[in-house]
Write a protein that holds these residues in place. Structure first.
Motif, mmCIF file in Angstrom:
data_model
loop_
_atom_site.group_PDB
_atom_site.id
_atom_site.type_symbol
_atom_site.label_atom_id
_atom_site.label_comp_id
_atom_site.label_asym_id
_atom_site.label_seq_id
_atom_site.Cartn_x
_atom_site.Cartn_y
_atom_site.Cartn_z
ATOM 1 N N GLN A 43 0.855 -1.186 0.000
ATOM 2 C CA GLN A 43 0.000 0.000 0.000
ATOM 3 C C GLN A 43 0.893 1.238 0.000
ATOM 4 O O GLN A 43 1.708 1.407 0.912
ATOM 5 C CB GLN A 43 -0.905 0.008 1.236
ATOM 6 C CG GLN A 43 -1.704 -1.272 1.446
ATOM 7 C CD GLN A 43 -2.761 -1.470 0.380
ATOM 8 O OE1 GLN A 43 -3.518 -0.553 0.061
ATOM 9 N NE2 GLN A 43 -2.819 -2.680 -0.166
ATOM 10 N N VAL A 44 0.734 2.106 -0.996
ATOM 11 C CA VAL A 44 1.607 3.264 -1.179
ATOM 12 C C VAL A 44 0.804 4.551 -1.049
ATOM 13 O O VAL A 44 -0.303 4.659 -1.595
ATOM 14 C CB VAL A 44 2.281 3.230 -2.569
ATOM 15 C CG1 VAL A 44 3.216 4.422 -2.746
ATOM 16 C CG2 VAL A 44 3.033 1.914 -2.775
ATOM 17 N N LEU A 45 1.370 5.521 -0.330
ATOM 18 C CA LEU A 45 0.801 6.871 -0.301
ATOM 19 C C LEU A 45 1.796 7.808 -0.970
ATOM 20 O O LEU A 45 2.931 7.946 -0.531
ATOM 21 C CB LEU A 45 0.556 7.330 1.132
ATOM 22 C CG LEU A 45 0.037 8.772 1.283
ATOM 23 C CD1 LEU A 45 -1.314 8.934 0.578
ATOM 24 C CD2 LEU A 45 -0.072 9.168 2.752
ATOM 25 N N ASP A 46 1.358 8.453 -2.047
ATOM 26 C CA ASP A 46 2.191 9.372 -2.828
ATOM 27 C C ASP A 46 1.775 10.805 -2.463
ATOM 28 O O ASP A 46 0.769 11.311 -2.947
ATOM 29 C CB ASP A 46 1.978 9.102 -4.320
ATOM 30 C CG ASP A 46 2.894 9.922 -5.220
ATOM 31 O OD1 ASP A 46 3.762 10.647 -4.695
ATOM 32 O OD2 ASP A 46 2.724 9.833 -6.451
ATOM 33 N N ILE A 47 2.566 11.446 -1.603
ATOM 34 C CA ILE A 47 2.266 12.803 -1.146
ATOM 35 C C ILE A 47 2.850 13.798 -2.140
ATOM 36 O O ILE A 47 4.059 13.812 -2.370
ATOM 37 C CB ILE A 47 2.840 13.050 0.260
ATOM 38 C CG1 ILE A 47 2.249 12.052 1.270
ATOM 39 C CG2 ILE A 47 2.568 14.476 0.711
ATOM 40 C CD1 ILE A 47 2.841 12.158 2.668
ATOM 41 N N GLY A 48 1.998 14.636 -2.709
ATOM 42 C CA GLY A 48 2.440 15.565 -3.744
ATOM 43 C C GLY A 48 2.641 14.831 -5.054
ATOM 44 O O GLY A 48 3.711 14.903 -5.667
ATOM 45 N N PHE A 49 1.588 14.139 -5.531
ATOM 46 C CA PHE A 49 1.746 13.239 -6.677
ATOM 47 C C PHE A 49 1.949 13.974 -7.999
ATOM 48 O O PHE A 49 2.415 13.390 -8.979
ATOM 49 C CB PHE A 49 0.567 12.275 -6.784
ATOM 50 C CG PHE A 49 -0.770 12.929 -7.024
ATOM 51 C CD1 PHE A 49 -1.187 13.239 -8.305
ATOM 52 C CD2 PHE A 49 -1.612 13.224 -5.964
ATOM 53 C CE1 PHE A 49 -2.432 13.822 -8.533
ATOM 54 C CE2 PHE A 49 -2.859 13.805 -6.175
ATOM 55 C CZ PHE A 49 -3.262 14.126 -7.457
ATOM 56 N N GLY A 50 1.622 15.270 -8.056
ATOM 57 C CA GLY A 50 1.907 16.057 -9.253
ATOM 58 C C GLY A 50 1.252 15.514 -10.507
ATOM 59 O O GLY A 50 0.037 15.339 -10.575
ATOM 60 N N ASP A 51 2.071 15.217 -11.513
ATOM 61 C CA ASP A 51 1.572 14.657 -12.775
ATOM 62 C C ASP A 51 1.340 13.152 -12.711
ATOM 63 O O ASP A 51 0.952 12.540 -13.707
ATOM 64 C CB ASP A 51 2.553 14.961 -13.910
ATOM 65 C CG ASP A 51 2.554 16.429 -14.298
ATOM 66 O OD1 ASP A 51 1.535 17.101 -14.079
ATOM 67 O OD2 ASP A 51 3.574 16.908 -14.826
ATOM 68 N N GLY A 52 1.640 12.544 -11.576
ATOM 69 C CA GLY A 52 1.382 11.114 -11.416
ATOM 70 C C GLY A 52 2.488 10.212 -11.920
ATOM 71 O O GLY A 52 2.252 9.031 -12.195
ATOM 72 N N ASN A 53 3.703 10.742 -12.002
ATOM 73 C CA ASN A 53 4.787 9.947 -12.584
ATOM 74 C C ASN A 53 5.206 8.755 -11.726
ATOM 75 O O ASN A 53 5.574 7.703 -12.263
ATOM 76 C CB ASN A 53 5.999 10.841 -12.846
ATOM 77 C CG ASN A 53 5.722 11.859 -13.928
ATOM 78 O OD1 ASN A 53 5.332 11.497 -15.033
ATOM 79 N ND2 ASN A 53 5.884 13.137 -13.631
ATOM 80 N N LEU A 54 5.146 8.907 -10.405
ATOM 81 C CA LEU A 54 5.498 7.763 -9.558
ATOM 82 C C LEU A 54 4.464 6.658 -9.711
ATOM 83 O O LEU A 54 4.821 5.482 -9.864
ATOM 84 C CB LEU A 54 5.594 8.193 -8.095
ATOM 85 C CG LEU A 54 5.872 7.042 -7.121
ATOM 86 C CD1 LEU A 54 7.253 6.442 -7.369
ATOM 87 C CD2 LEU A 54 5.731 7.490 -5.679
ATOM 88 N N HIS A 95 -7.363 16.200 -2.255
ATOM 89 C CA HIS A 95 -6.764 17.528 -2.386
ATOM 90 C C HIS A 95 -6.497 18.052 -0.987
ATOM 91 O O HIS A 95 -7.409 18.166 -0.168
ATOM 92 C CB HIS A 95 -7.698 18.492 -3.125
ATOM 93 C CG HIS A 95 -7.200 19.903 -3.130
ATOM 94 N ND1 HIS A 95 -7.975 20.967 -2.718
ATOM 95 C CD2 HIS A 95 -5.986 20.416 -3.475
ATOM 96 C CE1 HIS A 95 -7.281 22.085 -2.813
ATOM 97 N NE2 HIS A 95 -6.073 21.776 -3.271
ATOM 98 N N GLY A 96 -5.238 18.365 -0.710
ATOM 99 C CA GLY A 96 -4.869 18.877 0.604
ATOM 100 C C GLY A 96 -3.374 18.928 0.747
ATOM 101 O O GLY A 96 -2.623 18.424 -0.093
ATOM 102 N N LEU A 97 -2.914 19.568 1.814
ATOM 103 C CA LEU A 97 -1.491 19.691 2.093
ATOM 104 C C LEU A 97 -1.017 18.507 2.932
ATOM 105 O O LEU A 97 -1.782 17.939 3.729
ATOM 106 C CB LEU A 97 -1.202 21.000 2.829
ATOM 107 C CG LEU A 97 -1.578 22.282 2.094
ATOM 108 C CD1 LEU A 97 -1.353 23.492 2.993
ATOM 109 C CD2 LEU A 97 -0.783 22.416 0.803
#
Length: 238
Positions: A43-54, A95-97
């Motif tokens: 299970q992965v949490l991508d904080i600040g995923f941007g364009d979704g490259n990860l 959507h959030g910080l």
């Protein structure tokens, strides 16, 4: 936090004329080397995923495409990216910080990714966030964090895009956290995998706001502590 995607389905009205931003320069390929057994249901949490490259990297790799990836981003256009969400890469999107994420949520994840995010925070918020992530994640989880190891000059491009860099993190700060492994990309962008042990060394994490901390200075520090700068290679410490 406002949820935009739930179980791969868009649940909000999407504003389609917004331009997403956020292409991390971090050594994202490091993600495939973190776990001894990639066949697990990670299970992965991508904080600040941007364009979704990860997320795209994970889903493009047949060895780890079964991993589940959730994302959160503070720039609202990134949460209105229909093209990305229709690919069913991100299971849940908010959507959030990063600093607004409830700490109990971190325990749900095996891997928390904070790629090229922390340099957008001020010093005290950056220190608080790193301590909170390490304190809140499970004992068997990992934090994959990347950041320039010098003051990489970057300013805003469009309103509220959170692109401006506010701090820099010397290699000494990251290596003092005793990472499990690391890799450094051009131009001196370090990716570090931290375990719970890093919490014991958290006081050594000392970012700076000095914009005169240039590339050469960052490189000098990395070389002095024998932090290996070999793009494409992954250095395991423990």
């Amino acid at each position: 936090m406002k949820k935009f995607v739930s179980e791969y389905n868009i649940i909000q009205s999407i504003i389609t004329n917004q331009i997403s931003r956020g292409n991390s320069l971090s050594p994202k390929g490091l993600v495939t080397h973190i776990f001894d057994d990639n066949s697990q249901a990670i299970q992965v949490l991508d904080i600040g995923f941007g364009d979704g490259n990860l997320g795209q990297l994970i889903k493009d790799n047949p060895l780890i495409k079964h991993w589940s990836v959730d994302g959160i981003d503070g720039f609202e256009p990134n949460c209105n990216n229909t093209d990305l969400f229709n690919k069913r890469i991100y299971r849940n999107v908010w959507h959030g910080l990063a600093q607004n994420i409830p700490s109990e949520q971190f325990k749900k994840y095996d891997l928390i990714c904070l790629l090229d995010v922390i340099e957008h925070l001020d010093i005290e918020t950056a220190k608080w966030l790193l301590r909170t992530l390490l304190s809140s994640m499970r004992d068997d989880a990992f934090l994959f964090i990347s950041t320039p190891l010098w003051f990489f000059p970057q300013d805003t491009i469009q309103d509220d895009d959170l692109e401006e860099h506010l701090i820099a993190v010397p290699a000494t700060s990251m290596m003092a956290l005793i990472p499990k492994m690391y890799s450094i990309n051009e131009p001196l962008i370090g990716g570090f995998v931290l375990g719970k042990i890093s919490l014991d060394y958290i006081d050594f994490f000392q970012p700076i706001a000095n914009k005169n901390f240039n590339y050469q200075m960052g490189l000098n520090i990395a070389n002095l502590i024998n932090c290996q700068y070999k793009p494409g290679e992954y250095i395991k410490i423990w």
